[in-house]
Design a protein around this motif. Sequence first.
Motif, PDB file in Angstrom:
ATOM      1  N   LEU A   1       7.103  -5.460 -11.230  1.00  0.00           N
ATOM      2  CA  LEU A   1       7.074  -6.393 -10.099  1.00  0.00           C
ATOM      3  C   LEU A   1       5.904  -6.159  -9.146  1.00  0.00           C
ATOM      4  O   LEU A   1       5.556  -7.060  -8.376  1.00  0.00           O
ATOM      5  CB  LEU A   1       8.383  -6.294  -9.309  1.00  0.00           C
ATOM      6  N   ILE A   2       5.294  -4.977  -9.188  1.00  0.00           N
ATOM      7  CA  ILE A   2       4.191  -4.690  -8.256  1.00  0.00           C
ATOM      8  C   ILE A   2       3.043  -5.686  -8.410  1.00  0.00           C
ATOM      9  O   ILE A   2       2.612  -6.288  -7.414  1.00  0.00           O
ATOM     10  CB  ILE A   2       3.706  -3.238  -8.424  1.00  0.00           C
ATOM     11  N   PRO A   3       2.485  -5.910  -9.626  1.00  0.00           N
ATOM     12  CA  PRO A   3       1.410  -6.911  -9.734  1.00  0.00           C
ATOM     13  C   PRO A   3       1.873  -8.321  -9.409  1.00  0.00           C
ATOM     14  O   PRO A   3       1.095  -9.138  -8.911  1.00  0.00           O
ATOM     15  CB  PRO A   3       0.951  -6.781 -11.190  1.00  0.00           C
ATOM     16  N   VAL A   4       3.157  -8.618  -9.678  1.00  0.00           N
ATOM     17  CA  VAL A   4       3.684  -9.948  -9.351  1.00  0.00           C
ATOM     18  C   VAL A   4       3.671 -10.167  -7.844  1.00  0.00           C
ATOM     19  O   VAL A   4       3.215 -11.211  -7.351  1.00  0.00           O
ATOM     20  CB  VAL A   4       5.110 -10.119  -9.916  1.00  0.00           C
TER      21      VAL A   4
ATOM     22  N   ILE B   1      13.302   4.652  -4.750  1.00  0.00           N
ATOM     23  CA  ILE B   1      12.916   4.139  -3.430  1.00  0.00           C
ATOM     24  C   ILE B   1      11.835   3.071  -3.579  1.00  0.00           C
ATOM     25  O   ILE B   1      11.889   2.017  -2.930  1.00  0.00           O
ATOM     26  CB  ILE B   1      12.433   5.286  -2.534  1.00  0.00           C
ATOM     27  N   SER B   2      10.869   3.324  -4.455  1.00  0.00           N
ATOM     28  CA  SER B   2       9.800   2.354  -4.697  1.00  0.00           C
ATOM     29  C   SER B   2      10.371   1.046  -5.244  1.00  0.00           C
ATOM     30  O   SER B   2       9.954  -0.051  -4.842  1.00  0.00           O
ATOM     31  CB  SER B   2       8.772   2.923  -5.673  1.00  0.00           C
ATOM     32  N   PHE B   3      11.353   1.170  -6.157  1.00  0.00           N
ATOM     33  CA  PHE B   3      11.980  -0.035  -6.706  1.00  0.00           C
ATOM     34  C   PHE B   3      12.674  -0.844  -5.616  1.00  0.00           C
ATOM     35  O   PHE B   3      12.537  -2.074  -5.558  1.00  0.00           O
ATOM     36  CB  PHE B   3      12.976   0.343  -7.792  1.00  0.00           C
ATOM     37  N   SER B   4      13.428  -0.172  -4.755  1.00  0.00           N
ATOM     38  CA  SER B   4      14.147  -0.880  -3.687  1.00  0.00           C
ATOM     39  C   SER B   4      13.177  -1.611  -2.771  1.00  0.00           C
ATOM     40  O   SER B   4      13.426  -2.760  -2.372  1.00  0.00           O
ATOM     41  CB  SER B   4      14.996   0.120  -2.881  1.00  0.00           C
ATOM     42  N   ILE B   5      12.065  -0.964  -2.450  1.00  0.00           N
ATOM     43  CA  ILE B   5      11.087  -1.583  -1.548  1.00  0.00           C
ATOM     44  C   ILE B   5      10.419  -2.771  -2.209  1.00  0.00           C
ATOM     45  O   ILE B   5      10.308  -3.858  -1.609  1.00  0.00           O
ATOM     46  CB  ILE B   5      10.037  -0.538  -1.118  1.00  0.00           C
ATOM     47  N   ILE B   6       9.960  -2.605  -3.456  1.00  0.00           N
ATOM     48  CA  ILE B   6       9.221  -3.688  -4.113  1.00  0.00           C
ATOM     49  C   ILE B   6      10.160  -4.832  -4.482  1.00  0.00           C
ATOM     50  O   ILE B   6       9.770  -6.015  -4.448  1.00  0.00           O
ATOM     51  CB  ILE B   6       8.455  -3.160  -5.343  1.00  0.00           C
ATOM     52  N   ALA B   7      11.418  -4.517  -4.829  1.00  0.00           N
ATOM     53  CA  ALA B   7      12.381  -5.578  -5.114  1.00  0.00           C
ATOM     54  C   ALA B   7      12.686  -6.377  -3.856  1.00  0.00           C
ATOM     55  O   ALA B   7      12.781  -7.618  -3.900  1.00  0.00           O
ATOM     56  CB  ALA B   7      13.669  -4.976  -5.687  1.00  0.00           C
ATOM     57  N   ALA B   8      12.811  -5.692  -2.727  1.00  0.00           N
ATOM     58  CA  ALA B   8      13.041  -6.382  -1.457  1.00  0.00           C
ATOM     59  C   ALA B   8      11.844  -7.255  -1.096  1.00  0.00           C
ATOM     60  O   ALA B   8      12.014  -8.377  -0.592  1.00  0.00           O
ATOM     61  CB  ALA B   8      13.306  -5.367  -0.351  1.00  0.00           C
TER      62      ALA B   8
ATOM     63  N   ILE C   1       0.836  -1.197   0.000  1.00  0.00           N
ATOM     64  CA  ILE C   1       0.000   0.000   0.000  1.00  0.00           C
ATOM     65  C   ILE C   1       0.875   1.253   0.000  1.00  0.00           C
ATOM     66  O   ILE C   1       0.581   2.247  -0.693  1.00  0.00           O
ATOM     67  CB  ILE C   1      -0.942   0.005   1.217  1.00  0.00           C
ATOM     68  N   MET C   2       1.981   1.241   0.743  1.00  0.00           N
ATOM     69  CA  MET C   2       2.886   2.386   0.787  1.00  0.00           C
ATOM     70  C   MET C   2       3.493   2.653  -0.582  1.00  0.00           C
ATOM     71  O   MET C   2       3.586   3.810  -1.018  1.00  0.00           O
ATOM     72  CB  MET C   2       3.978   2.148   1.825  1.00  0.00           C
ATOM     73  N   VAL C   3       3.908   1.598  -1.268  1.00  0.00           N
ATOM     74  CA  VAL C   3       4.479   1.759  -2.605  1.00  0.00           C
ATOM     75  C   VAL C   3       3.440   2.316  -3.570  1.00  0.00           C
ATOM     76  O   VAL C   3       3.719   3.238  -4.353  1.00  0.00           O
ATOM     77  CB  VAL C   3       5.028   0.407  -3.118  1.00  0.00           C
ATOM     78  N   LEU C   4       2.233   1.778  -3.518  1.00  0.00           N
ATOM     79  CA  LEU C   4       1.164   2.276  -4.385  1.00  0.00           C
ATOM     80  C   LEU C   4       0.837   3.732  -4.057  1.00  0.00           C
ATOM     81  O   LEU C   4       0.525   4.527  -4.958  1.00  0.00           O
ATOM     82  CB  LEU C   4      -0.086   1.407  -4.233  1.00  0.00           C
TER      83      LEU C   4
END
Length: 238
Positions: free
Chosen positions: A164-167, A84-91, A34-37
């Motif tokens: 990666l978000i939908p994944v 920042i969003s990439f780092s969070i979603i990749a993690a 939710i934070m990333v979105l």
Amino acid sequence: RSLCDWSSDVCSSDLELPQQLKKTNPDWLFLILIMVLGMLTYLRVFYRKNFFQIIAACFNNNLTNQIVRDENLLMQRASVMLNISFSIIAAAFIYLVSIHYEWSLDGMDTGFIRFIFFALVVSAVFTLKFLVLRFCAYLFNLGREMSTYIFNVFIINNLLGLILIPVVALILFGNFPGTSTMIYLALSVAAITYLYRIGRGILIATTYPGFSPFYLFLYLCALEIAPLLVLVRLVSKQ
């Protein structure tokens, strides 16, 4: 027929009894998503033009060069938030992979600490890469070319993060037996974006007047291929 015979037939039928759902994904991971979105929505509303320019730059070299030359402050802010969003979603993706394949990390359970560890690793890897590239730019007087390449690295990472978000959402909420398939598809997309980034880097290198295939080969071996082999080696041990 007696009631006992009838109940015996029912028990031996192909009908499966309901089974309790095993919840393996924690609730805090939903909050992370939710934070990333929320961050992406903020960019979509307040940095609309910059947001779409960054995405378009992934497929347009001329636009990439223009953005690097302009050094727009709003563009830099949007790019930082996307990184920042990439780092969070990749993690989050790596965390779900580690849970699915039951990686054993010494002294680290399957909770929030493991996610923080992966987030720090992702951030540290690209921060170190950025510093090394900046040092090489200073050492070989390649400021403009290296700035363009660094920007390419981050915008393609941003694109991968959006994919990666939908994944991550499907793995988190899907509860279906095709999780391994989703992971392999995501890794295939990551490999394609990686090769695409390398290809664009080679194109940038060929525009430099003093281009040397030998130095390019050394760079690819030292900063691209070698770290990837180390990562594959570490993952294969899990």
